[in-house]
Enzyme design. Structure first.
Site, PDB file in Angstrom:
ATOM      1  N   ASN A 135       0.831  -1.217   0.000  1.00 33.89           N
ATOM      2  CA  ASN A 135       0.000   0.000   0.000  1.00 33.89           C
ATOM      3  C   ASN A 135       0.863   1.265   0.000  1.00 33.89           C
ATOM      4  O   ASN A 135       0.369   2.363   0.235  1.00 33.89           O
ATOM      5  CB  ASN A 135      -0.951   0.005   1.206  1.00 33.89           C
ATOM      6  CG  ASN A 135      -0.217   0.070   2.545  1.00 33.89           C
ATOM      7  OD1 ASN A 135       1.020   0.069   2.593  1.00 33.89           O
ATOM      8  ND2 ASN A 135      -0.965   0.122   3.627  1.00 33.89           N
ATOM      9  N   HIS A 137       3.408   1.906   2.087  1.00 33.77           N
ATOM     10  CA  HIS A 137       3.968   2.324   3.380  1.00 33.77           C
ATOM     11  C   HIS A 137       5.484   2.125   3.414  1.00 33.77           C
ATOM     12  O   HIS A 137       6.026   1.282   2.697  1.00 33.77           O
ATOM     13  CB  HIS A 137       3.263   1.646   4.565  1.00 33.77           C
ATOM     14  CG  HIS A 137       3.600   0.203   4.800  1.00 33.77           C
ATOM     15  ND1 HIS A 137       2.656  -0.719   5.188  1.00 33.77           N
ATOM     16  CD2 HIS A 137       4.760  -0.504   4.746  1.00 33.77           C
ATOM     17  CE1 HIS A 137       3.224  -1.897   5.348  1.00 33.77           C
ATOM     18  NE2 HIS A 137       4.504  -1.796   5.087  1.00 33.77           N
TER      19      HIS A 137
END
Ligand code: F6R
Length: 245
Positions: A135, A137
């Site tokens: 995602n 991160h």
């Protein structure tokens, strides 16, 4: 950002190792920022082999890790402290007293974050190794974490809990919270080395290199770093059009 496309995981790991070993040889007192997860395992295996075969010296090196699960003791097999000891530190001549990571079982989380921020200030990292989440991160800075963030406790995203469940016998055992360096702490490292492998990281890698610089994609902040190198294997780099071999 310098982009290196590696043939495969082994090639990515070997190239990353060359950069890490060079940093340590150039500065035997180097401070290394380190990551856990599957991505850097090959890098760490190569660093251990290099140390054993070529004697690269880690006796004066210091380290600071990115993150630690909240609630897990350093002896817990899924803690990142345990991971680092078993996957890297035990294979090097590093003094464990020179290695640093957040204390996952600290009774006062705010005090622990303040302690770690102060430590990072005193110990400027010469090079920071990063992986990237699917995602986008970096460390456990999930989407919409402020770029100005420092060490904090985070509620992990459902996608991160699912991604990390493979390390646990049951998804219910994956901690829901973690301590993490903030994006500002990461950006303070003099040099960044971010690694990515596998097609499941291709979208995140696109956001890292070519996407809008936005807090929705935490890794995109690295576009603003003056000395950042990405080593991605062909799967992870598959959405980038201009590639540097
Ligand atoms: C680990 C960390 C995480 C991982 C990321 C990718 O210390 O900070 O950001 O780098 O979740 O994990 P893997 O490498 O397991 O795909």
């Amino acid at each position: 950002m310098k982009v290196i496309v590696a043939k495969d995981y082994e090639d990515m790991s070997a190239r990353a190792c060359e950069i890490m070993v060079k940093s340590v040889k150039e500065n035997p007192r180097a401070v290394l920022g380190l990551a856990t997860g599957s991505t850097p395992l090959g890098l760490y295996r190569n660093m251990i082999r290099d140390h054993q075969e070529k004697g690269t010296d880690y006796s004066r090196v210091k380290t600071a890790n990115l993150d630690e699960y909240a609630g897990l003791d350093k002896e817990h097999e899924q803690s990142y402290a345990y991971f680092m000891k078993h996957n890297l530190f035990d294979g090097l001549n590093i003094d464990l007293a020179n290695t640093n990571i957040e204390n996952g079982t600290a009774a006062d989380a705010a005090a622990e974050c303040a302690r770690y921020n102060a430590l990072l200030e005193e110990l400027p990292r010469d090079i920071q190794v990063l992986g990237i989440g699917s995602n986008g991160h970096i460390a456990f800075n999930e989407p919409n974490t402020p770029f100005g963030s420092e060490t904090h406790v985070v509620d992990l995203a459902e996608s991160t809990i699912r991604d990390n469940a493979r390390m646990f016998s049951d998804i219910a055992e994956v901690p829901r919270r973690a301590f993490t360096m903030g994006l500002k702490n990461i950006m303070n490292a003099k040099k960044i080395l971010i690694l990515a492998n596998g097609a499941n990281k291709a979208q995140a890698v696109y956001g890292l290199v070519k996407g809008e610089v936005t807090e929705r994609v935490p890794a995109s902040v690295l576009q603003l770093h003056p000395d950042c190198t990405l080593i991605a294997d062909e799967g992870a780099a598959s959405l980038l059009t201009e590639q540097t071999k």
